[in-house]
Motif scaffolding. Structure first.
Motif, PDB file in Angstrom:
ATOM      1  N   GLU A 183       0.854  -1.192   0.000  1.00  0.00           N
ATOM      2  CA  GLU A 183       0.000   0.000   0.000  1.00  0.00           C
ATOM      3  C   GLU A 183       0.884   1.233   0.000  1.00  0.00           C
ATOM      4  OE1 GLU A 183      -3.634   0.785   1.207  1.00  0.00           O
ATOM      5  OE2 GLU A 183      -3.939  -0.937   2.521  1.00  0.00           O
ATOM      6  N   VAL A 184       0.432   2.264  -0.702  1.00  0.00           N
ATOM      7  CA  VAL A 184       1.225   3.476  -0.818  1.00  0.00           C
ATOM      8  C   VAL A 184       0.366   4.678  -0.431  1.00  0.00           C
ATOM      9  CG1 VAL A 184       2.514   4.952  -2.409  1.00  0.00           C
ATOM     10  CG2 VAL A 184       2.587   2.480  -2.701  1.00  0.00           C
ATOM     11  N   GLN A 185       0.886   5.572   0.411  1.00  0.00           N
ATOM     12  CA  GLN A 185       0.195   6.811   0.736  1.00  0.00           C
ATOM     13  C   GLN A 185       1.175   7.960   0.576  1.00  0.00           C
ATOM     14  OE1 GLN A 185      -3.045   7.623   1.673  1.00  0.00           O
ATOM     15  NE2 GLN A 185      -3.566   5.538   1.079  1.00  0.00           N
ATOM     16  N   GLN A 186       0.690   9.098   0.113  1.00  0.00           N
ATOM     17  CA  GLN A 186       1.582  10.236  -0.046  1.00  0.00           C
ATOM     18  C   GLN A 186       0.926  11.522   0.432  1.00  0.00           C
ATOM     19  OE1 GLN A 186       2.360  11.158  -4.183  1.00  0.00           O
ATOM     20  NE2 GLN A 186       0.600   9.965  -4.835  1.00  0.00           N
ATOM     21  N   VAL A 187       1.753  12.423   0.971  1.00  0.00           N
ATOM     22  CA  VAL A 187       1.282  13.730   1.398  1.00  0.00           C
ATOM     23  C   VAL A 187       2.278  14.762   0.886  1.00  0.00           C
ATOM     24  CG1 VAL A 187       0.674  15.212   3.346  1.00  0.00           C
ATOM     25  CG2 VAL A 187       0.249  12.763   3.488  1.00  0.00           C
ATOM     26  N   GLY A 188       1.768  15.849   0.360  1.00  0.00           N
ATOM     27  CA  GLY A 188       2.650  16.872  -0.182  1.00  0.00           C
ATOM     28  C   GLY A 188       2.258  18.260   0.270  1.00  0.00           C
ATOM     29  N   VAL A 189       3.150  19.210   0.010  1.00  0.00           N
ATOM     30  CA  VAL A 189       2.829  20.603   0.288  1.00  0.00           C
ATOM     31  C   VAL A 189       3.432  21.444  -0.831  1.00  0.00           C
ATOM     32  CG1 VAL A 189       4.845  20.900   1.796  1.00  0.00           C
ATOM     33  CG2 VAL A 189       2.918  22.446   2.005  1.00  0.00           C
ATOM     34  N   SER A 190       2.690  22.459  -1.276  1.00  0.00           N
ATOM     35  CA  SER A 190       3.167  23.344  -2.340  1.00  0.00           C
ATOM     36  C   SER A 190       3.212  24.771  -1.830  1.00  0.00           C
ATOM     37  CB  SER A 190       2.224  23.307  -3.537  1.00  0.00           C
ATOM     38  OG  SER A 190       2.207  22.035  -4.102  1.00  0.00           O
ATOM     39  N   LEU A 191       4.296  25.445  -2.118  1.00  0.00           N
ATOM     40  CA  LEU A 191       4.458  26.832  -1.688  1.00  0.00           C
ATOM     41  C   LEU A 191       4.876  27.657  -2.882  1.00  0.00           C
ATOM     42  CD1 LEU A 191       6.739  25.942   1.312  1.00  0.00           C
ATOM     43  CD2 LEU A 191       4.368  26.676   1.510  1.00  0.00           C
ATOM     44  N   GLY A 192       4.584  28.945  -2.828  1.00  0.00           N
ATOM     45  CA  GLY A 192       5.022  29.792  -3.925  1.00  0.00           C
ATOM     46  C   GLY A 192       5.018  31.238  -3.509  1.00  0.00           C
ATOM     47  N   SER A 193       5.651  32.061  -4.332  1.00  0.00           N
ATOM     48  CA  SER A 193       5.691  33.491  -4.040  1.00  0.00           C
ATOM     49  C   SER A 193       6.022  34.251  -5.312  1.00  0.00           C
ATOM     50  CB  SER A 193       6.751  33.756  -2.975  1.00  0.00           C
ATOM     51  OG  SER A 193       7.253  35.062  -3.094  1.00  0.00           O
ATOM     52  N   MET A 217      -1.260   7.710   7.607  1.00  0.00           N
ATOM     53  CA  MET A 217      -2.372   7.364   6.722  1.00  0.00           C
ATOM     54  C   MET A 217      -2.377   5.905   6.293  1.00  0.00           C
ATOM     55  SD  MET A 217      -2.854  10.465   4.192  1.00  0.00           S
ATOM     56  CE  MET A 217      -3.266  12.074   4.788  1.00  0.00           C
ATOM     57  N   LEU A 218      -1.201   5.268   6.339  1.00  0.00           N
ATOM     58  CA  LEU A 218      -1.133   3.855   5.945  1.00  0.00           C
ATOM     59  C   LEU A 218      -2.066   3.006   6.787  1.00  0.00           C
ATOM     60  CD1 LEU A 218       2.659   3.236   5.354  1.00  0.00           C
ATOM     61  CD2 LEU A 218       0.847   3.134   3.639  1.00  0.00           C
ATOM     62  N   SER A 219      -2.201   3.384   8.059  1.00  0.00           N
ATOM     63  CA  SER A 219      -3.061   2.583   8.924  1.00  0.00           C
ATOM     64  C   SER A 219      -4.410   3.248   9.170  1.00  0.00           C
ATOM     65  CB  SER A 219      -2.350   2.315  10.252  1.00  0.00           C
ATOM     66  OG  SER A 219      -1.877   3.532  10.771  1.00  0.00           O
ATOM     67  N   ALA A 220      -4.675   4.364   8.431  1.00  0.00           N
ATOM     68  CA  ALA A 220      -5.934   5.085   8.643  1.00  0.00           C
ATOM     69  C   ALA A 220      -7.063   4.435   7.851  1.00  0.00           C
ATOM     70  CB  ALA A 220      -5.778   6.543   8.207  1.00  0.00           C
ATOM     71  N   PRO A 221      -8.294   4.523   8.376  1.00  0.00           N
ATOM     72  CA  PRO A 221      -9.439   3.964   7.650  1.00  0.00           C
ATOM     73  C   PRO A 221      -9.865   4.873   6.502  1.00  0.00           C
ATOM     74  CG  PRO A 221     -10.175   5.019   9.671  1.00  0.00           C
ATOM     75  CD  PRO A 221      -8.673   5.113   9.667  1.00  0.00           C
ATOM     76  N   GLN A 222     -10.614   4.300   5.560  1.00  0.00           N
ATOM     77  CA  GLN A 222     -11.162   5.088   4.466  1.00  0.00           C
ATOM     78  C   GLN A 222     -12.588   5.474   4.812  1.00  0.00           C
ATOM     79  OE1 GLN A 222     -10.773   3.213   0.631  1.00  0.00           O
ATOM     80  NE2 GLN A 222     -11.699   4.942  -0.421  1.00  0.00           N
ATOM     81  N   ILE A 223     -12.933   6.723   4.553  1.00  0.00           N
ATOM     82  CA  ILE A 223     -14.286   7.191   4.849  1.00  0.00           C
ATOM     83  C   ILE A 223     -15.259   6.559   3.865  1.00  0.00           C
ATOM     84  CG2 ILE A 223     -15.763   9.255   4.812  1.00  0.00           C
ATOM     85  CD1 ILE A 223     -13.329  10.840   5.788  1.00  0.00           C
TER      86      ILE A 223
END
Lengths: 460, 433
Positions: A183-193, A217-223
């Motif tokens: 299983e794969v989970q990803q979280v990102g953040v984008s910044l700019g100026s 999130m790997l062990s989090a449930p799906q809504i």
């Protein structure tokens, strides 16, 4: 390098002798640099330069002719070609709203110019973020993308405008990927100026946070899919307002479409009395800010919705003339390869003064709190936007972390379902907008926390 | 180019110059009328160097400032990744049929005629529709040379037609559309308009759907908009190398349904994704990715293959101005034996999905898709009964493509990147208001 300002002045003298109602010319030169990491290693560093331009022409009774090019040799030949294309289309009655001719030079603020920071220093900063991501147990891989660019554009037209503008952009994307048992989970953040390198400094805590979340999130449930009371953080609410309403306010979807004009009649009620939505490049120091748009129209600030009612829309000179409204300075092109079209700039929901986050979630028995974004898109009527993080709200409190969700809505009902607007306006400056093959255009969007009733979430 | 290569060889151990120049002309329709005529000339030059074993990269839009380009590339090489490959030397490439000089001879009058013909047919079927359309051609010349003596130059052509139509009734909006592309002029519009007329017929009535799991038929457009992005990410050698592909460690294993086969193919005649070699000069070839459900290969460029201790599959592609990276040329899903009509008549309660909006904005790496049904229809008792709205469809391709109900027999190109039949999948999550 050819001097585009000199070339511009030279060709400006020749414009009056052409047989056309209107001619405009864009000339552009840019320098940009990118640094990317995939996994533990720096993957690529590159630098680019580009020079190019275009001619857009309107002959009497013709359509739009448009020619773009990299070679700036023989511009008169390009102008002839654009006029010929315009004349090929017959029977059009394109009018342009009047704009006072302007001669102006707009310089970029260079006090925190990314070009002044050495590659060594940039790499040092990015190395630190990437190491932070990797220091989190459970991380499978990471990606880091940094880019900056300097651009100078010359705009001139047959009405006598000659505008030289500079802009500087900085962007950073951090992404953490966790994986376990396939299983794969990803979280990102984008910044700019708009040109302030400081905006991408000091992001270690963000890097730590996204890594921790990806693993969690790997062990989090799906809504379970269905309708929920949903609370959006300012970042996701910004994406929501951009997709849910911003695109519908772009007049090129409306000006020649009789049914749409009936739907989008000024004064129509779209939301509750507390809802105010604004777009404007004249709102300063954001990624969608500028002094003149790509038709030489000065930037403005437009109330799209005031007290729940439709009060304004975004225009080019053509859509404004057709609808008998004032041009709003929203004609933008991503670069010289494209003609300007109606686009958003900085789009946001105005905050209320007295509603706190606690007020918004306090009386929710079961709901979903969604934060951060992956993306969003719209078909005008229906739209989707995807959250980067999701939490259940139980009895007025943030409860368990869930897998990220996709939300959807219908512009004619969802805005009316906003029943709480917070006091904590914040802007998302890391996004880019796509339309008609022109992507990513620098825009910003923002909002305070908002609550939406009966919002549809996709899921199991 | 020779000058850049010569200068770069003085400043670095190895160098490669890649240049693309293109010209195109297109006519654009808005609200059923011809509105814009556009033409574009474009040049991009990229220089990749290896200095002290490290990769440097720079791009420009002109050949005129050779020294500046070399300086930029050399500067970035101080920080670049260690090169794990050698540029390919002189190779005898197969010349596929990808250039037809007649595309550039199609006049604006002819292109306008094609667009007008499609629009006339569509609005005759459903008055009140507003169409946007583009008809255009482009020609491209690619030149590559490197310090190992590798050299290639080829021309390709592209012709495309596309129509999107919108129907607004009160606040209800319907969007339909279809497009086609080839290296040769497309002068017949019937295939495009017949798809749009079929969409209009099926969407004439509205139908409602309940929140539950049900069988869903993805049309060829539906496969393109919902299911292909996760596959493209999973078979990318870079994703595999990082350990982020869910199938990265499952080479040789049965992961998908036994009837499901997929390959990457840059060798099909007159397709815009076909070419003699990739953007690094590696010979084009057909690469099986899934053979009867078994994961059989991943896609690589030179550097990623070097890091993964394997060979490039000829999938080094460059976006405008970026370094080569592995990406598919054209994904081809092997057709099955079930017709679309047989799929529909097999379903008691289900959906047909043509366009899933926002489907690729979720956890694509993990195989998830989730989107709003922009265009899709309800099936009741084996018949399409009308269009569904305000409905979300979600799933995970690793679960759904493991047990496929049926693979279609009628394949079609979707854009230049996918040739697929319709797919009939069981137990897809549907959420509706």
């Amino acid at each position: 390098m050819p001097n585009i300002e000199e070339i511009g002045h030279e060709i400006a003298k020749k414009l009056p002798k052409y047989d056309a109602e209107y001619i405009e010319i864009h000339l552009e030169e840019s320098q940009s640099g990118n640094i990317t990491y995939r996994g533990k290693k720096l993957e690529s560093v590159n630098k680019s330069t580009a020079t190019g331009g275009n001619v857009r022409a309107l002959a009497k009774g013709g359509g739009w002719g448009f020619v773009s090019f990299n070679s700036l040799d023989d511009l008169p030949k390009r102008i002839d070609a654009a006029i010929k294309q315009s004349k090929f289309i017959s029977g059009e009655k394109i009018k342009l709203a009047y704009i006072k001719p302007v001669t102006d030079t707009v310089l970029a603020d260079r006090t925190h110019n990314p070009a002044d920071i050495s590659l060594t220093k940039k790499k040092e900063i990015l190395d630190e973020y990437n190491e932070t991501i990797w220091s989190t147990p459970g991380i499978q891989t990471s990606s880091v993308g940094y880019g900056d660019g300097q651009k100078k554009t010359i705009f001139l037209n047959s009405s006598g405008s000659f505008i030289s503008q500079e802009r500087i952009d900085v962007q950073l994307r951090l992404n953490a990927v966790a994986s376990k048992n396939g299983e794969v989970q990803q979280v990102g953040v984008s910044l700019g100026s708009r040109g302030n390198f400081d905006a991408v400094r000091g992001q270690n805590d963000k890097a730590k946070e996204i890594s921790r979340l990806a693993v969690e999130m790997l062990s989090a449930p799906q809504i379970k899919g269905g309708e929920y009371t949903v609370v959006l953080d300012p970042v996701l609410a910004g994406v929501f307002v951009h997709e849910a309403f911003g695109h519908l306010s772009e007049s090129d979807f409306v000006y020649e479409n009789e049914q749409m004009r009936q739907i989008m009649i000024l004064g129509k009620v779209f939301g509750g009395k507390e809802l105010n939505i604004v777009d404007g490049a004249a709102v300063p120091n954001l990624r969608g800010s500028y002094k003149y748009d790509d038709e030489g129209t000065p930037a403005t600030k437009t109330y799209l919705i005031k007290e729940g009612k439709l009060t304004g829309r975004l225009h080019s000179r053509e859509t404004a003339a057709k609808m008998g409204e004032a041009p709003s300075g929203n004609a933008r092109a991503i670069n010289y390869r494209f003609p300007p079209i109606v686009r958003m700039t900085n789009t946001y929901i105005e905050p209320r003064t007295s509603t706190s986050f606690q007020d918004i979630i306090g009386d929710i028995k079961e709901g979903v709190y969604v934060k951060n974004w992956y993306g969003g898109t719209t078909s005008m009527e229906m739209f989707t936007f995807s959250a980067g993080e999701a939490y259940m709200i139980r009895n007025g409190k943030i409860a368990e972390t869930c897998r990220p969700v996709m939300l959807t809505g219908n512009v004619f009902s969802t805005l009316k379902n906003i029943d709480a607007i917070g006091n904590d306006l914040d802007f998302n400056q890391g996004g880019g907008c796509g339309k008609a093959g022109q992507s990513p255009l620098p825009v910003s969007n923002g909002s305070p926390h908002i609550r939406i009733q009966h919002c549809l979430i996709g899921g199991k | 180019m020779e000058e850049i290569l010569a200068k770069a060889k003085k400043a670095a151990e190895e160098a490669e110059v890649f240049m693309v120049s293109s010209e195109d002309t297109s006519v654009h329709f808005e609200t059923n009328r011809l509105k814009h005529v556009q033409s574009k000339q474009s040049v991009s030059v990229s220089l990749r160097v290896i200095k002290n074993g490290r990769i440097g990269y720079a791009t420009a839009t002109t050949l005129d400032n050779a020294q500046e380009l070399v300086n930029m590339a050399v500067e970035t090489a101080q920080f670049g990744q260690k090169a794990e490959f050698q540029f390919p030397g002189l190779t005898d490439y197969h010349q596929f049929r990808i250039f037809d000089a007649s595309v550039a001879k199609v006049s604006p009058e002819t292109m306008t005629g094609l667009g007008g013909e499609m629009i006339a047919k569509i609005i005759k079927h459903t008055p009140g529709l507003l169409c946007e359309g583009v008809v255009g051609w482009s020609t491209e010349t690619v030149n590559l040379m490197n310090s190992r003596g590798g050299q290639v130059s080829y021309k390709s052509s592209d012709f495309s037609l596309g129509i999107e139509a919108q129907l607004v009734r009160d606040t209800d909006m319907l969007f339909v559309g279809e497009s086609a592309t080839s290296c040769r002029p497309i002068l017949e519009t019937k295939e495009i308009t017949s798809v749009i007329l079929r969409q209009l017929d099926w969407a004439k009535r509205q139908a409602s759907v309940r929140t539950k799991s049900m069988p869903v038929v993805f049309t060829t457009q539906g496969v393109a908009s919902a299911l292909v992005s996760p596959l493209m990410a999973a078979f990318n050698g870079k994703t595999v190398l990082e350990g982020a592909s869910p199938i990265g460690t499952r080479l040789g294993q049965l992961v998908f349904d036994k009837r499901f086969s997929l390959h990457d193919d840059p060798t099909v005649s007159y397709r815009p994704s076909t070419r003699p070699c990739d953007d690094e000069g590696v010979t084009s070839r057909r690469t099986p990715l899934i053979k009867r459900g078994v994961v059989s290969n991943f896609l690589y460029d030179l550097q990623t293959a070097g890091l993964a201790k394997t060979r490039s599959t000829g999938n080094g592609n460059r976006g405008r101005g970026s370094m080569p990276a592995p990406s598919p040329s054209a994904f081809i899903i092997t057709p099955g034996t079930t017709t679309f009509d047989e799929m529909v008549s097999d379903i008691k309660e289900g959906l047909v999905v043509e366009q899933l909006m926002g489907a690729t904005q979720g956890n694509v790496l993990g195989g998830d898709f989730s989107g709003n049904v922009l265009l899709g229809y309800k099936i009741e008792n084996g018949k399409i009964v009308g269009r569904v709205k305000d409905t979300m469809v979600s799933g995970n391709i690793y679960k759904l493509l493991n047990e496929i109900a049926a693979i279609g027999s009628e394949s079609k190109w979707e854009g230049s990147f996918l040739y697929t039949p319709p797919l009939y999948l069981n137990n897809v999550s549907v959420a509706s208001k």
